[in-house]
Design a protein around this motif. Structure first.
Motif, PDB file in Angstrom:
ATOM      1  N   PRO A 240     -15.807   3.106  -5.924  1.00  6.16           N
ATOM      2  CA  PRO A 240     -16.102   4.155  -4.941  1.00  6.16           C
ATOM      3  C   PRO A 240     -16.896   5.311  -5.569  1.00  6.16           C
ATOM      4  CG  PRO A 240     -13.712   3.797  -5.240  1.00  6.16           C
ATOM      5  CD  PRO A 240     -14.427   3.195  -6.408  1.00  6.16           C
TER       6      PRO A 240
ATOM      7  N   THR B 118     -18.176   8.298   1.408  1.00  9.67           N
ATOM      8  CA  THR B 118     -17.816   7.438   0.283  1.00  9.67           C
ATOM      9  C   THR B 118     -18.626   6.154   0.341  1.00  9.67           C
ATOM     10  OG1 THR B 118     -15.550   8.287   0.310  1.00  9.67           O
ATOM     11  CG2 THR B 118     -15.940   6.243  -0.906  1.00  9.67           C
TER      12      THR B 118
ATOM     13  N   ILE C 247     -11.494  -0.178  -7.653  1.00 10.20           N
ATOM     14  CA  ILE C 247     -10.441  -0.762  -6.828  1.00 10.20           C
ATOM     15  C   ILE C 247     -10.448  -2.272  -7.041  1.00 10.20           C
ATOM     16  CG2 ILE C 247      -9.650  -1.144  -4.452  1.00 10.20           C
ATOM     17  CD1 ILE C 247     -11.172   1.444  -3.705  1.00 10.20           C
TER      18      ILE C 247
ATOM     19  N   TYR D  59       0.822  -1.208   0.000  1.00 13.46           N
ATOM     20  CA  TYR D  59       0.000   0.000   0.000  1.00 13.46           C
ATOM     21  C   TYR D  59       0.859   1.262   0.000  1.00 13.46           C
ATOM     22  CZ  TYR D  59      -3.759   3.188   1.238  1.00 13.46           C
ATOM     23  OH  TYR D  59      -4.658   4.212   1.242  1.00 13.46           O
TER      24      TYR D  59
ATOM     25  N   TYR E 105     -18.704   2.384  -1.308  1.00  8.40           N
ATOM     26  CA  TYR E 105     -18.020   1.353  -2.083  1.00  8.40           C
ATOM     27  C   TYR E 105     -19.074   0.318  -2.474  1.00  8.40           C
ATOM     28  CZ  TYR E 105     -13.968   3.541   0.065  1.00  8.40           C
ATOM     29  OH  TYR E 105     -13.028   4.464   0.477  1.00  8.40           O
TER      30      TYR E 105
ATOM     31  N   GLU F 186      -8.386  -2.326  -0.083  1.00  8.60           N
ATOM     32  CA  GLU F 186      -7.872  -1.166   0.644  1.00  8.60           C
ATOM     33  C   GLU F 186      -8.281   0.115  -0.061  1.00  8.60           C
ATOM     34  OE1 GLU F 186      -3.695  -1.731   1.195  1.00  8.60           O
ATOM     35  OE2 GLU F 186      -3.999  -3.196   2.796  1.00  8.60           O
ATOM     36  N   ALA F 187      -8.460   1.158   0.708  1.00  6.00           N
ATOM     37  CA  ALA F 187      -8.882   2.443   0.152  1.00  6.00           C
ATOM     38  C   ALA F 187      -8.485   3.555   1.100  1.00  6.00           C
ATOM     39  CB  ALA F 187     -10.391   2.457  -0.053  1.00  6.00           C
ATOM     40  N   THR F 188      -8.310   4.743   0.530  1.00  2.00           N
ATOM     41  CA  THR F 188      -8.039   5.931   1.336  1.00  2.00           C
ATOM     42  C   THR F 188      -9.215   6.891   1.231  1.00  2.00           C
ATOM     43  OG1 THR F 188      -5.658   5.746   1.033  1.00  2.00           O
ATOM     44  CG2 THR F 188      -6.501   7.887   1.689  1.00  2.00           C
TER      45      THR F 188
END
Length: 464
Positions: free
Chosen positions: A420, A452, A435, A9, A454, A443-445
């Motif tokens: 997202p 947000t 993603i 990551y 998903y 994983e995501a920020t």
């Protein structure tokens, strides 16, 4: 393993931004999504066309009417609200036995526009019945339904439902006896106790619906605050005969937003309390109205995040089946609307798009599922899935000023590409790059100050 995921990551962050992205400074925070832990069935998300909202639509140009209706009701073009709440106007029976079906043309128009765009659930609430039925002879200022007019009011509600079907081809699927029966308001209002609601349903409304073959669900009590729900709902729900006639238990959420007539309150991160009898007796539990009353118009992300937080509080705490905002199109120069009327046009708020982070993706037939609801201070997670279609939606609120890195563990399920959709200061429910999920999740920020969603497909690994 988690250490290898973190190294990968960090490399992705460096490659993408030439420097660590917000939230990339430490290991991603772990969030577990338990799709096997199926919670309440979702009936939908809605808002109201009452109290001038529908009338405000008719003040706009035809093109703007179409655009805003698309934004509110169309799942592809907008946020896809699935429920429309209407105001049952006292004006349709101005005197005993005299009916005027032209008095609600704006709401009938709005209901039909919603119907064209796929909305299937319509329900109505009565603020105040005709003045001639009340002890204060005034549709406003509280007062009570006269005991000798109980049957007149039951007949009024029954005929309203039947006429809307025969005249306008609109199926009113639920009826609320009284909007906020706990409030004496200067506008249309009527006071009830829980015991009075119980007796009216048992002796008048239930028999009238049976006589007229009306299938609409009866909703009680629609109290102004969630904290008043128990006192008003207990008497009808405790009575076995009345309990069979009540389909929906409902209340408003203003205890989390109302500060004063001039100042709204930012919601606390405080889940609403469960109302156990609803689950015990198999009744739907709905949150049917809330807004940020007061203040000067503020379209900013602050109140968008506040709206999402209200939904989170209701879904996670009370496990509501449906959630409603108040006004669709506001003209009162405060923060009660999803959009504000501006001449013959409209101005959009972040509240609309934050609601859309739920309503566009969490459709009727989904269930809320288990999740790590608050993995970090200021970060809130809800998860939903439709077992029949395998579609899922995970909604994450970041009410902090920094980006946040998360790793979503989804045990027992294989995810296809995760998409997202972000609402932030800059973005309005904007689709982002997909993603790629791994065998153990994705994983995501999160952007700072954002909501947000998903969404994607989650297939059971052991499904045949």
């Amino acid at each position: 393993n988690s250490a290898m995921r973190h190294i990968q990551y960090l490399l992705l962050c460096v490659a993408a931004f030439s420097a660590p992205a917000p939230g990339c400074g430490g290991p991603p925070t772990e969030v577990t999504i338990d799709f096997a832990d199926q919670r309440q069935l979702i009936a939908g998300f809605g808002a109201s066309g009452g109290n001038d909202s529908a009338a405000n639509f008719r003040k706009m140009t035809a093109a703007n009417q179409t655009q805003l209706c698309d934004l509110l009701f169309d799942q592809e073009k907008g946020i896809g609200l699935s429920i429309l709440r209407s105001e049952l106007f006292y004006r349709i029976e101005p005197s005993p036995g005299v009916w005027d079906w032209t008095q609600d043309e704006d709401q009938v128009w709005l209901m039909n526009e919603a119907k064209k765009r796929g909305v299937k659930y319509f329900w109505s609430a009565c603020w105040g019945m005709p003045a001639w039925m009340k002890d204060n002879k005034d549709v406003n200022n509280g007062g009570h339904l006269l005991p000798e007019r109980y049957q007149d009011y039951a007949d009024f509600l029954s005929r309203y439902i039947r006429e809307y079907k025969s005249r306008f081809d609109l199926e009113i699927q639920a009826i609320s006896l009284s909007n906020e029966p706990d409030v004496t308001a200067k506008y249309e209002s009527c006071l009830w106790s829980g015991a009075q609601m119980r007796d009216f349903i048992k002796n008048n409304l239930g028999p009238a619906f049976a006589r007229d073959h009306v299938k609409a669900q009866i909703m009680v009590p629609e109290s102004s605050n969630w904290s008043h729900l128990e006192a008003y709902a207990d008497p009808p729900i405790a009575d076995p005969e009345v309990r069979q006639l009540v389909g929906i238990v409902a209340a408003h959420q203003y205890d989390q937003t109302y500060e004063s007539e001039t100042q709204p309150k930012y919601p606390p991160a405080a889940p609403l309390e469960r109302y156990a009898p609803a689950e015990t007796y198999g009744k739907q539990l709905w949150q049917t109205e809330v807004s940020f009353i007061g203040g000067t118009p503020d379209m900013s992300i602050k109140w968008g995040i506040g709206t999402a937080l209200l939904i989170h509080n209701a879904m996670v705490g009370a496990e509501v089946n449906a959630w409603h905002w108040w006004a669709m199109l506001n003209s009162w120069k405060d923060n009660e609307g999803l959009a504000d009327l501006a001449g013959d046009s409209y101005i959009l708020t972040k509240r609309l798009f934050a609601l859309g982070n739920f309503s566009k993706f969490v459709r009727p037939g989904f269930h809320m599922t288990g999740a790590t609801h608050s993995p970090l201070t200021g970060v809130y997670v809800t998860a939903f899935r439709n077992a029949a279609t395998a579609k899922f939606a995970i909604v994450v609120i970041n009410d902090t000023a920094a980006g946040v890195a998360l790793h979503f563990n989804v045990p027992g399920y294989s995810l296809r590409k995760v998409t997202p959709w972000v609402t932030s200061a800059e973005l309005n429910l904007a689709q982002q790059t997909g993603i790629d999920a791994t065998s153990d999740g994705f994983e995501a920020t999160l952007e700072a100050k954002s909501v947000t969603t998903y969404e994607g497909i989650a297939a059971e690994r052991n499904a045949k």
